[in-house]
Design a protein around this motif. Structure first.
Motif, PDB file in Angstrom:
ATOM      1  N   ILE A  78      -5.210 -18.022   9.454  1.00  0.00           N
ATOM      2  CA  ILE A  78      -5.512 -17.345  10.698  1.00  0.00           C
ATOM      3  C   ILE A  78      -4.422 -16.328  11.007  1.00  0.00           C
ATOM      4  CG2 ILE A  78      -6.788 -19.329  11.596  1.00  0.00           C
ATOM      5  CD1 ILE A  78      -4.389 -19.816  13.512  1.00  0.00           C
ATOM      6  N   GLY A  79      -4.761 -15.398  11.890  1.00  0.00           N
ATOM      7  CA  GLY A  79      -3.814 -14.362  12.262  1.00  0.00           C
ATOM      8  C   GLY A  79      -4.546 -13.231  12.943  1.00  0.00           C
ATOM      9  N   ALA A  80      -3.801 -12.383  13.609  1.00  0.00           N
ATOM     10  CA  ALA A  80      -4.396 -11.264  14.328  1.00  0.00           C
ATOM     11  C   ALA A  80      -4.938 -10.229  13.351  1.00  0.00           C
ATOM     12  CB  ALA A  80      -3.350 -10.630  15.248  1.00  0.00           C
ATOM     13  N   ASN A  81      -5.760  -9.340  13.870  1.00  0.00           N
ATOM     14  CA  ASN A  81      -6.249  -8.230  13.071  1.00  0.00           C
ATOM     15  C   ASN A  81      -5.065  -7.405  12.562  1.00  0.00           C
ATOM     16  OD1 ASN A  81      -8.155  -6.465  11.957  1.00  0.00           O
ATOM     17  ND2 ASN A  81      -8.108  -5.141  13.750  1.00  0.00           N
ATOM     18  N   TYR A 115       0.879  -1.168   0.000  1.00  0.00           N
ATOM     19  CA  TYR A 115       0.000   0.000   0.000  1.00  0.00           C
ATOM     20  C   TYR A 115       0.915   1.217   0.000  1.00  0.00           C
ATOM     21  CZ  TYR A 115      -3.865  -3.125   1.224  1.00  0.00           C
ATOM     22  OH  TYR A 115      -4.811  -4.126   1.221  1.00  0.00           O
ATOM     23  N   GLY A 116       1.099   1.798  -1.169  1.00  0.00           N
ATOM     24  CA  GLY A 116       2.105   2.848  -1.295  1.00  0.00           C
ATOM     25  C   GLY A 116       3.482   2.267  -1.054  1.00  0.00           C
ATOM     26  N   LYS A 117       4.179   2.756  -0.040  1.00  0.00           N
ATOM     27  CA  LYS A 117       5.499   2.228   0.296  1.00  0.00           C
ATOM     28  C   LYS A 117       5.450   1.221   1.443  1.00  0.00           C
ATOM     29  CE  LYS A 117       8.050   6.320  -1.254  1.00  0.00           C
ATOM     30  NZ  LYS A 117       9.019   7.378  -0.866  1.00  0.00           N
ATOM     31  N   ILE A 118       4.260   0.959   1.959  1.00  0.00           N
ATOM     32  CA  ILE A 118       4.116   0.047   3.091  1.00  0.00           C
ATOM     33  C   ILE A 118       3.934  -1.380   2.575  1.00  0.00           C
ATOM     34  CG2 ILE A 118       2.706  -0.558   5.089  1.00  0.00           C
ATOM     35  CD1 ILE A 118       1.893   2.403   5.224  1.00  0.00           C
ATOM     36  N   VAL A 119       4.781  -2.284   3.063  1.00  0.00           N
ATOM     37  CA  VAL A 119       4.686  -3.683   2.662  1.00  0.00           C
ATOM     38  C   VAL A 119       3.584  -4.363   3.477  1.00  0.00           C
ATOM     39  CG1 VAL A 119       5.922  -5.846   2.312  1.00  0.00           C
ATOM     40  CG2 VAL A 119       7.168  -3.680   2.223  1.00  0.00           C
ATOM     41  N   ALA A 120       2.586  -4.921   2.769  1.00  0.00           N
ATOM     42  CA  ALA A 120       1.489  -5.598   3.456  1.00  0.00           C
ATOM     43  C   ALA A 120       1.652  -7.114   3.449  1.00  0.00           C
ATOM     44  CB  ALA A 120       0.160  -5.217   2.821  1.00  0.00           C
ATOM     45  N   LEU A 121       2.170  -7.657   2.363  1.00  0.00           N
ATOM     46  CA  LEU A 121       2.445  -9.096   2.249  1.00  0.00           C
ATOM     47  C   LEU A 121       3.907  -9.284   1.897  1.00  0.00           C
ATOM     48  CD1 LEU A 121      -0.670 -10.293   0.193  1.00  0.00           C
ATOM     49  CD2 LEU A 121      -0.369 -10.345   2.683  1.00  0.00           C
ATOM     50  N   ARG A 122       4.554 -10.254   2.550  1.00  0.00           N
ATOM     51  CA  ARG A 122       5.996 -10.423   2.424  1.00  0.00           C
ATOM     52  C   ARG A 122       6.325 -11.851   1.993  1.00  0.00           C
ATOM     53  NH1 ARG A 122       8.458  -6.298   5.795  1.00  0.00           N
ATOM     54  NH2 ARG A 122       6.844  -5.115   6.878  1.00  0.00           N
ATOM     55  N   GLY A 123       6.434 -12.074   0.704  1.00  0.00           N
ATOM     56  CA  GLY A 123       6.864 -13.376   0.195  1.00  0.00           C
ATOM     57  C   GLY A 123       5.939 -14.511   0.564  1.00  0.00           C
ATOM     58  N   VAL A 124       4.635 -14.327   0.360  1.00  0.00           N
ATOM     59  CA  VAL A 124       3.636 -15.311   0.795  1.00  0.00           C
ATOM     60  C   VAL A 124       3.551 -16.485  -0.180  1.00  0.00           C
ATOM     61  CG1 VAL A 124       1.165 -15.677   1.176  1.00  0.00           C
ATOM     62  CG2 VAL A 124       2.283 -13.615   2.066  1.00  0.00           C
ATOM     63  N   LEU A 168      -9.795 -23.636  12.474  1.00  0.00           N
ATOM     64  CA  LEU A 168      -8.898 -24.792  12.435  1.00  0.00           C
ATOM     65  C   LEU A 168      -9.641 -26.106  12.656  1.00  0.00           C
ATOM     66  CD1 LEU A 168      -5.793 -23.341  14.314  1.00  0.00           C
ATOM     67  CD2 LEU A 168      -6.014 -23.778  11.860  1.00  0.00           C
ATOM     68  N   LYS A 169     -10.742 -26.075  13.402  1.00  0.00           N
ATOM     69  CA  LYS A 169     -11.564 -27.276  13.546  1.00  0.00           C
ATOM     70  C   LYS A 169     -12.221 -27.643  12.212  1.00  0.00           C
ATOM     71  CE  LYS A 169     -12.718 -29.224  16.883  1.00  0.00           C
ATOM     72  NZ  LYS A 169     -12.194 -30.451  17.545  1.00  0.00           N
ATOM     73  N   LEU A 170     -12.534 -26.636  11.433  1.00  0.00           N
ATOM     74  CA  LEU A 170     -13.221 -26.830  10.157  1.00  0.00           C
ATOM     75  C   LEU A 170     -12.267 -27.248   9.048  1.00  0.00           C
ATOM     76  CD1 LEU A 170     -15.911 -26.314   8.474  1.00  0.00           C
ATOM     77  CD2 LEU A 170     -14.957 -24.041   8.044  1.00  0.00           C
ATOM     78  N   ALA A 171     -11.059 -26.704   9.042  1.00  0.00           N
ATOM     79  CA  ALA A 171     -10.172 -26.784   7.884  1.00  0.00           C
ATOM     80  C   ALA A 171      -9.401 -28.100   7.810  1.00  0.00           C
ATOM     81  CB  ALA A 171      -9.184 -25.625   7.910  1.00  0.00           C
ATOM     82  N   HIS A 172      -9.125 -28.517   6.572  1.00  0.00           N
ATOM     83  CA  HIS A 172      -8.194 -29.626   6.354  1.00  0.00           C
ATOM     84  C   HIS A 172      -6.762 -29.168   6.632  1.00  0.00           C
ATOM     85  CE1 HIS A 172     -11.690 -30.606   3.727  1.00  0.00           C
ATOM     86  NE2 HIS A 172     -11.498 -31.789   4.252  1.00  0.00           N
ATOM     87  N   ARG A 173      -6.434 -27.975   6.164  1.00  0.00           N
ATOM     88  CA  ARG A 173      -5.083 -27.429   6.388  1.00  0.00           C
ATOM     89  C   ARG A 173      -5.187 -25.955   6.739  1.00  0.00           C
ATOM     90  NH1 ARG A 173      -1.720 -26.645   2.772  1.00  0.00           N
ATOM     91  NH2 ARG A 173      -3.133 -26.644   0.979  1.00  0.00           N
ATOM     92  N   GLY A 174      -4.136 -25.435   7.380  1.00  0.00           N
ATOM     93  CA  GLY A 174      -4.151 -24.035   7.767  1.00  0.00           C
ATOM     94  C   GLY A 174      -2.785 -23.392   7.681  1.00  0.00           C
ATOM     95  N   TYR A 175      -2.806 -22.081   7.624  1.00  0.00           N
ATOM     96  CA  TYR A 175      -1.601 -21.254   7.648  1.00  0.00           C
ATOM     97  C   TYR A 175      -1.776 -20.191   8.726  1.00  0.00           C
ATOM     98  CZ  TYR A 175      -0.567 -23.111   2.953  1.00  0.00           C
ATOM     99  OH  TYR A 175      -0.314 -23.931   1.875  1.00  0.00           O
ATOM    100  N   VAL A 176      -0.665 -19.788   9.330  1.00  0.00           N
ATOM    101  CA  VAL A 176      -0.667 -18.693  10.296  1.00  0.00           C
ATOM    102  C   VAL A 176       0.095 -17.528   9.675  1.00  0.00           C
ATOM    103  CG1 VAL A 176       0.028 -17.918  12.594  1.00  0.00           C
ATOM    104  CG2 VAL A 176      -0.735 -20.290  12.243  1.00  0.00           C
ATOM    105  N   MET A 177      -0.522 -16.332   9.690  1.00  0.00           N
ATOM    106  CA  MET A 177       0.116 -15.140   9.144  1.00  0.00           C
ATOM    107  C   MET A 177       0.397 -14.146  10.262  1.00  0.00           C
ATOM    108  SD  MET A 177      -1.118 -12.587   6.052  1.00  0.00           S
ATOM    109  CE  MET A 177      -0.468 -13.644   4.736  1.00  0.00           C
ATOM    110  N   VAL A 178       1.615 -13.653  10.283  1.00  0.00           N
ATOM    111  CA  VAL A 178       2.034 -12.637  11.242  1.00  0.00           C
ATOM    112  C   VAL A 178       2.757 -11.541  10.473  1.00  0.00           C
ATOM    113  CG1 VAL A 178       3.424 -12.111  13.280  1.00  0.00           C
ATOM    114  CG2 VAL A 178       2.271 -14.339  13.097  1.00  0.00           C
ATOM    115  N   ASN A 179       2.264 -10.323  10.555  1.00  0.00           N
ATOM    116  CA  ASN A 179       2.901  -9.173   9.899  1.00  0.00           C
ATOM    117  C   ASN A 179       3.209  -9.432   8.422  1.00  0.00           C
ATOM    118  OD1 ASN A 179       2.861  -7.663  12.291  1.00  0.00           O
ATOM    119  ND2 ASN A 179       4.810  -8.530  12.965  1.00  0.00           N
ATOM    120  N   GLY A 180       2.238 -10.015   7.721  1.00  0.00           N
ATOM    121  CA  GLY A 180       2.376 -10.201   6.284  1.00  0.00           C
ATOM    122  C   GLY A 180       3.187 -11.398   5.853  1.00  0.00           C
TER     123      GLY A 180
END
Length: 255
Positions: free
Chosen positions: A51-54, A29-38, A216-228
């Motif tokens: 899953i991940g925090a707001n 978003y502009g110069k702010i990195v929101a996603l980092r090598g996902v 996580l109870k619902l999903a077959h697989r999951g990922y955790v995201m922290v700071n992009g």
């Protein structure tokens, strides 16, 4: 808190090629990195959750898949096609549907008109069958068919947002925070509907959720995201048992 969702049945992956493959995606978003090598894979017939925090970047990932904002680096491949640079309207025509964060229904339109909007891109001959499918899944919508969307309860609006997405007959359903702001009983109904769609129809679902326990109870697989960034991945059951996950997202394991 007791479990409300059965353990998902294992998915047999017929092909090593994912339906959705995200590789090295960075979004700004502009110069702010929101996603980092996902890096994320979603195979046909799976429910995969992020899953991940707001503010972790989960919704940004959903929007990046849909082309707005666009990934600055990396690739997004859907059903074997590179969709990274495509405009949103072309991506939606490929069999991807999104129920966005905040629902974003058309408040002045009736329930029926909202569902008609969802069906705008598909063959009209399927409309009656698809409408019946949505009403079977969410009987409350049938009761509210002539009511304006803006007068529905929060739970009913979420059902309408998912129903509208289903009317486009997607191969991949993107759900962004479907439990946000809803009462526990309604959350149970929403998650059971997602499980039913996957189990009975084989619908592939990519789910972004702050409610880590239910997701996580619902999903077959999951990922955790922290700071992009993706910091952990595994089956839903594996992540539920990880101490780091329980401490950060399950209130110290109190669920």
């Amino acid at each position: 808190m007791s479990a409300i969702i059965e353990r998902p049945e294992p998915v047999t992956v017929a092909s090593t090629e994912p339906l959705l493959a995200i590789r090295g995606v960075e979004t700004y978003y502009g110069k702010i990195v929101a996603l980092r090598g996902v890096d994320v894979d979603v195979h046909r017939g799976e429910i995969v959750t992020m899953i991940g925090a707001n503010g972790a970047g989960k919704s940004t990932l959903m929007m990046t898949i849909c082309g707005d904002p666009k990934a600055r680096t990396g690739t997004i491949t859907y059903d074997g096609m590179d969709i990274t640079g495509l405009p949103t309207h072309q991506i939606m025509r490929l069999g991807i549907a999104q129920s966005p964060e905040g629902r974003r229904i058309f408040p002045r339109m009736t329930v029926m008109e909202n569902l008609q909007m969802g069906a705008a891109l598909v063959e009209p001959s399927h409309f009656d069958d698809d409408l019946r499918r949505v009403f079977d899944l969410f009987p409350r919508l049938k009761e509210r068919i002539t009511q304006r969307g803006g007068t529905l309860s929060g739970g009913e609006q979420q059902m309408l947002a998912i129903g509208r997405a289903l009317m486009s007959r997607p191969k991949l359903l993107l759900l962004d925070e479907p439990s946000l702001g809803l009462a526990p009983l309604v959350v149970k109904q929403i998650f059971e509907a997602i499980r039913e769609l996957n189990r009975n129809e084989g619908l592939t679902v990519f789910l972004v959720e702050q409610n880590a326990f239910h997701a996580l109870k619902l999903a077959h697989r999951g990922y955790v995201m922290v700071n992009g960034r993706i910091t952990m991945s595994g089956t839903g059951m594996e992540l539920l048992k990880r101490e780091e996950v329980r401490a950060a997202y399950l209130e110290g394991g109190g669920h």
